[in-house]
Design a protein around this motif. Sequence first.
Motif, PDB file in Angstrom:
ATOM      1  N   GLN A   9       0.823  -1.209   0.000  1.00 34.89           N
ATOM      2  CA  GLN A   9       0.000   0.000   0.000  1.00 34.89           C
ATOM      3  C   GLN A   9       0.861   1.266   0.000  1.00 34.89           C
ATOM      4  OE1 GLN A   9       0.447  -2.071   2.546  1.00 34.89           O
ATOM      5  NE2 GLN A   9       0.760  -0.947   4.437  1.00 34.89           N
ATOM      6  N   TRP A  10       0.193   2.405  -0.249  1.00 34.27           N
ATOM      7  CA  TRP A  10       0.854   3.712  -0.145  1.00 34.27           C
ATOM      8  C   TRP A  10      -0.067   4.629   0.660  1.00 34.27           C
ATOM      9  CZ3 TRP A  10       3.511   6.463  -4.877  1.00 34.27           C
ATOM     10  CH2 TRP A  10       4.208   7.590  -4.404  1.00 34.27           C
ATOM     11  N   ILE A  11       0.281   4.812   1.914  1.00 34.50           N
ATOM     12  CA  ILE A  11      -0.523   5.632   2.823  1.00 34.50           C
ATOM     13  C   ILE A  11       0.188   6.969   3.016  1.00 34.50           C
ATOM     14  CG2 ILE A  11      -1.415   5.809   5.207  1.00 34.50           C
ATOM     15  CD1 ILE A  11      -2.811   3.609   3.551  1.00 34.50           C
ATOM     16  N   ASP A  12      -0.532   8.082   2.827  1.00 34.44           N
ATOM     17  CA  ASP A  12       0.099   9.391   3.051  1.00 34.44           C
ATOM     18  C   ASP A  12      -0.595  10.138   4.205  1.00 34.44           C
ATOM     19  OD1 ASP A  12      -2.215  10.518   2.073  1.00 34.44           O
ATOM     20  OD2 ASP A  12      -1.294  11.363   0.264  1.00 34.44           O
ATOM     21  N   ASP A  13      -0.134  11.358   4.472  1.00 41.26           N
ATOM     22  CA  ASP A  13      -0.643  12.114   5.626  1.00 41.26           C
ATOM     23  C   ASP A  13      -2.137  12.416   5.518  1.00 41.26           C
ATOM     24  OD1 ASP A  13       1.800  12.036   6.793  1.00 41.26           O
ATOM     25  OD2 ASP A  13       2.417  14.042   6.115  1.00 41.26           O
ATOM     26  N   GLU A  14      -2.615  12.643   4.287  1.00 38.94           N
ATOM     27  CA  GLU A  14      -4.042  12.924   4.113  1.00 38.94           C
ATOM     28  C   GLU A  14      -4.886  11.701   4.494  1.00 38.94           C
ATOM     29  OE1 GLU A  14      -5.418  13.865   0.151  1.00 38.94           O
ATOM     30  OE2 GLU A  14      -7.365  14.559   0.906  1.00 38.94           O
ATOM     31  N   ASP A  15      -4.403  10.518   4.147  1.00 40.17           N
ATOM     32  CA  ASP A  15      -5.088   9.274   4.531  1.00 40.17           C
ATOM     33  C   ASP A  15      -5.185   9.186   6.053  1.00 40.17           C
ATOM     34  OD1 ASP A  15      -5.277   8.245   1.878  1.00 40.17           O
ATOM     35  OD2 ASP A  15      -3.238   7.464   1.997  1.00 40.17           O
ATOM     36  N   ILE A  16      -4.052   9.438   6.695  1.00 39.65           N
ATOM     37  CA  ILE A  16      -3.993   9.310   8.162  1.00 39.65           C
ATOM     38  C   ILE A  16      -4.923  10.330   8.821  1.00 39.65           C
ATOM     39  CG2 ILE A  16      -2.452   9.552  10.179  1.00 39.65           C
ATOM     40  CD1 ILE A  16      -0.207   8.430   8.239  1.00 39.65           C
ATOM     41  N   ALA A  17      -4.902  11.561   8.310  1.00 40.41           N
ATOM     42  CA  ALA A  17      -5.759  12.613   8.879  1.00 40.41           C
ATOM     43  C   ALA A  17      -7.235  12.253   8.731  1.00 40.41           C
ATOM     44  CB  ALA A  17      -5.456  13.951   8.198  1.00 40.41           C
ATOM     45  N   ALA A  18      -7.596  11.679   7.607  1.00 42.78           N
ATOM     46  CA  ALA A  18      -9.004  11.324   7.362  1.00 42.78           C
ATOM     47  C   ALA A  18      -9.464  10.237   8.335  1.00 42.78           C
ATOM     48  CB  ALA A  18      -9.180  10.852   5.917  1.00 42.78           C
ATOM     49  N   VAL A  19      -8.595   9.272   8.587  1.00 37.62           N
ATOM     50  CA  VAL A  19      -8.943   8.187   9.523  1.00 37.62           C
ATOM     51  C   VAL A  19      -9.077   8.750  10.936  1.00 37.62           C
ATOM     52  CG1 VAL A  19      -8.116   6.050  10.582  1.00 37.62           C
ATOM     53  CG2 VAL A  19      -7.975   6.347   8.101  1.00 37.62           C
ATOM     54  N   VAL A  20      -8.129   9.603  11.319  1.00 40.97           N
ATOM     55  CA  VAL A  20      -8.153  10.194  12.663  1.00 40.97           C
ATOM     56  C   VAL A  20      -9.427  11.034  12.839  1.00 40.97           C
ATOM     57  CG1 VAL A  20      -6.996  11.833  14.207  1.00 40.97           C
ATOM     58  CG2 VAL A  20      -5.652  10.108  12.971  1.00 40.97           C
ATOM     59  N   ALA A  21      -9.781  11.802  11.819  1.00 39.74           N
ATOM     60  CA  ALA A  21     -10.989  12.636  11.909  1.00 39.74           C
ATOM     61  C   ALA A  21     -12.228  11.762  12.115  1.00 39.74           C
ATOM     62  CB  ALA A  21     -11.128  13.490  10.646  1.00 39.74           C
ATOM     63  N   THR A  22     -12.269  10.622  11.449  1.00 36.36           N
ATOM     64  CA  THR A  22     -13.421   9.730  11.604  1.00 36.36           C
ATOM     65  C   THR A  22     -13.445   9.115  13.002  1.00 36.36           C
ATOM     66  OG1 THR A  22     -13.311   9.276   9.262  1.00 36.36           O
ATOM     67  CG2 THR A  22     -14.672   7.799  10.551  1.00 36.36           C
ATOM     68  N   LEU A  23     -12.266   8.785  13.514  1.00 33.06           N
ATOM     69  CA  LEU A  23     -12.198   8.247  14.884  1.00 33.06           C
ATOM     70  C   LEU A  23     -12.729   9.249  15.900  1.00 33.06           C
ATOM     71  CD1 LEU A  23      -8.730   6.455  14.783  1.00 33.06           C
ATOM     72  CD2 LEU A  23     -10.946   5.367  15.175  1.00 33.06           C
ATOM     73  N   LYS A  24     -12.557  10.538  15.595  1.00 34.13           N
ATOM     74  CA  LYS A  24     -13.032  11.584  16.508  1.00 34.13           C
ATOM     75  C   LYS A  24     -14.497  11.944  16.274  1.00 34.13           C
ATOM     76  CE  LYS A  24      -8.523  13.738  17.245  1.00 34.13           C
ATOM     77  NZ  LYS A  24      -7.636  14.844  16.827  1.00 34.13           N
ATOM     78  N   SER A  25     -15.084  11.397  15.210  1.00 32.45           N
ATOM     79  CA  SER A  25     -16.485  11.727  14.897  1.00 32.45           C
ATOM     80  C   SER A  25     -17.423  10.786  15.655  1.00 32.45           C
ATOM     81  CB  SER A  25     -16.723  11.595  13.386  1.00 32.45           C
ATOM     82  OG  SER A  25     -16.897  10.227  13.044  1.00 32.45           O
ATOM     83  N   SER A  26     -18.729  10.977  15.484  1.00 38.91           N
ATOM     84  CA  SER A  26     -19.667  10.149  16.239  1.00 38.91           C
ATOM     85  C   SER A  26     -19.965   8.812  15.566  1.00 38.91           C
ATOM     86  CB  SER A  26     -20.960  10.919  16.488  1.00 38.91           C
ATOM     87  OG  SER A  26     -21.428  11.412  15.256  1.00 38.91           O
ATOM     88  N   ASN A  27     -19.599   8.661  14.284  1.00 40.20           N
ATOM     89  CA  ASN A  27     -19.915   7.416  13.575  1.00 40.20           C
ATOM     90  C   ASN A  27     -18.664   6.623  13.215  1.00 40.20           C
ATOM     91  OD1 ASN A  27     -22.911   7.444  12.961  1.00 40.20           O
ATOM     92  ND2 ASN A  27     -22.298   9.457  12.222  1.00 40.20           N
ATOM     93  N   LEU A  28     -18.439   5.535  13.936  1.00 43.52           N
ATOM     94  CA  LEU A  28     -17.337   4.656  13.548  1.00 43.52           C
ATOM     95  C   LEU A  28     -17.790   3.700  12.455  1.00 43.52           C
ATOM     96  CD1 LEU A  28     -15.603   3.771  16.932  1.00 43.52           C
ATOM     97  CD2 LEU A  28     -15.235   5.719  15.418  1.00 43.52           C
ATOM     98  N   THR A  29     -19.097   3.406  12.474  1.00 39.08           N
ATOM     99  CA  THR A  29     -19.662   2.554  11.407  1.00 39.08           C
ATOM    100  C   THR A  29     -21.091   2.988  11.117  1.00 39.08           C
ATOM    101  OG1 THR A  29     -19.888   0.264  10.638  1.00 39.08           O
ATOM    102  CG2 THR A  29     -20.503   0.677  12.936  1.00 39.08           C
ATOM    103  N   GLN A  30     -21.594   2.565   9.950  1.00 36.40           N
ATOM    104  CA  GLN A  30     -22.954   2.912   9.490  1.00 36.40           C
ATOM    105  C   GLN A  30     -23.203   4.417   9.447  1.00 36.40           C
ATOM    106  OE1 GLN A  30     -24.416  -0.377  12.173  1.00 36.40           O
ATOM    107  NE2 GLN A  30     -25.991  -0.469  10.588  1.00 36.40           N
ATOM    108  N   GLY A  31     -22.160   5.153   9.158  1.00 42.24           N
ATOM    109  CA  GLY A  31     -22.269   6.610   9.078  1.00 42.24           C
ATOM    110  C   GLY A  31     -22.053   7.140   7.671  1.00 42.24           C
ATOM    111  N   PRO A  32     -21.765   8.441   7.555  1.00 39.74           N
ATOM    112  CA  PRO A  32     -21.747   9.099   6.241  1.00 39.74           C
ATOM    113  C   PRO A  32     -20.567   8.747   5.334  1.00 39.74           C
ATOM    114  CG  PRO A  32     -21.075  10.643   7.958  1.00 39.74           C
ATOM    115  CD  PRO A  32     -21.542   9.403   8.652  1.00 39.74           C
ATOM    116  N   ARG A  33     -19.460   8.290   5.912  1.00 36.65           N
ATOM    117  CA  ARG A  33     -18.293   8.002   5.058  1.00 36.65           C
ATOM    118  C   ARG A  33     -18.569   6.814   4.123  1.00 36.65           C
ATOM    119  NH1 ARG A  33     -16.573  12.207   7.305  1.00 36.65           N
ATOM    120  NH2 ARG A  33     -17.924  12.847   5.611  1.00 36.65           N
ATOM    121  N   ILE A  34     -19.413   5.890   4.578  1.00 36.61           N
ATOM    122  CA  ILE A  34     -19.695   4.698   3.756  1.00 36.61           C
ATOM    123  C   ILE A  34     -20.436   5.093   2.478  1.00 36.61           C
ATOM    124  CG2 ILE A  34     -20.863   2.446   3.692  1.00 36.61           C
ATOM    125  CD1 ILE A  34     -20.338   2.323   6.783  1.00 36.61           C
ATOM    126  N   THR A  35     -21.525   5.848   2.651  1.00 37.28           N
ATOM    127  CA  THR A  35     -22.277   6.246   1.450  1.00 37.28           C
ATOM    128  C   THR A  35     -21.445   7.172   0.553  1.00 37.28           C
ATOM    129  OG1 THR A  35     -23.404   7.713   2.978  1.00 37.28           O
ATOM    130  CG2 THR A  35     -24.698   5.924   2.076  1.00 37.28           C
TER     131      THR A  35
END
Length: 375
Positions: A9-35
Amino acid sequence: MKRIPYATQWIDDEDIAAVVATLKSSNLTQGPRITEFEKKVAEYCGAKYAVAVNSGTSALHIACKAAGITKDDEVITSPITFVASSNCVLYCGGRPVFADVKEDTINIDPQEIKKKITPKTKAIIPVHFAGNPCEMEEIQTIAKENNLMVIEDAAHAIGAEYHGSKIGSGKYSDMTIFSFHPVKHITTGEGGMVLTNNEELYEKLKFFRSHGITRDPRYIQRNDGSWYYEMHELGYNYRITDIQCALGITQLKRLDNFVERRREIAKRYNEVFSNYDGIATLKEMPQTKSAYHLYVILVKNRKFVFDKLREANIFVNVHYIPVYLQPYYQKLGYEPGLCPNAESYYEKAISIPMFPKLSDDEVNLIIKKIKELIK
Ligand SMILES: *Cc1c(COP(=O)(O)O)cnc(C)c1O
């Protein structure tokens, strides 16, 4: 020297920031990122609907369920693939039927598909081997003549094109599946997706993803109150998380760059190996643009070359052992010799490193080492 893998894989800082932002959000699953991820992949490919799941294997399984594959149905697929392409048929109680591959592309041969059709045949699962699209026009014609569903296993082929349209567009099939395992073009850690243009299949795919449960007023038979839901099918929990889809969304932005870099590396390998004595390579047809998930070289003394490359820290691999030669399949009664082209390919194949992060220096080193071994 550090080890060069065959894929990574090739993971960059934007990938990491996006994951961290989701971890801090209210939906870990069945939320808006999936759709959002589903919509973006569907748009990228030119398909109407997408259903994201927790692996490419789950995607194949729910695609077979949605296609109505059931006990004793036959489904034709390629022997040169990952076991998941045919295991999904076994999950449904059906019987995988292997049609031999073409020597030049190692993709399933439409003529061989024709020979394997019986009254029990329900579907075809063509696999775009190494990222190079199968002959989908021919396969679609065969499917229409025989009233068969077509499910493209495009685990190797997101970003690939056939006659100018993206794999996943659904122009030549009923459903297409992708995998987002880290060795594939874009990753969500583990993950997969099914694309379709058929609304009925789309609704079924959503059912099978999540226990066959619905709250949709179009489907429920009674309504006891706002807590109420109904289970209509024996589905599964194949849901993917928002954390994973957040990663998928940022990865998707770089997909075209990833594919371009893969094609650049393939061009360099082709320049050296396509006319090299003692090495054969796979062919890219004029109507296709391969996404180069793999780069395969065919050599006579495969075991020797393979071991020497691994000793040199070039971590080559073999894709694939013909599926029906696996002990589990042998027990089911599949005989060696079933697909001669697949078996002779398997004797010679080595997948050499192919991933976008591979540097020009590493590519040159790999080429130099292979030339030393095959003089
Ligand atoms: C990777 C792969 C799969 C399965 O995908 P997972 O996400 O690992 O479950 C299916 N088919 C092919 C051809 C693959 O390469």
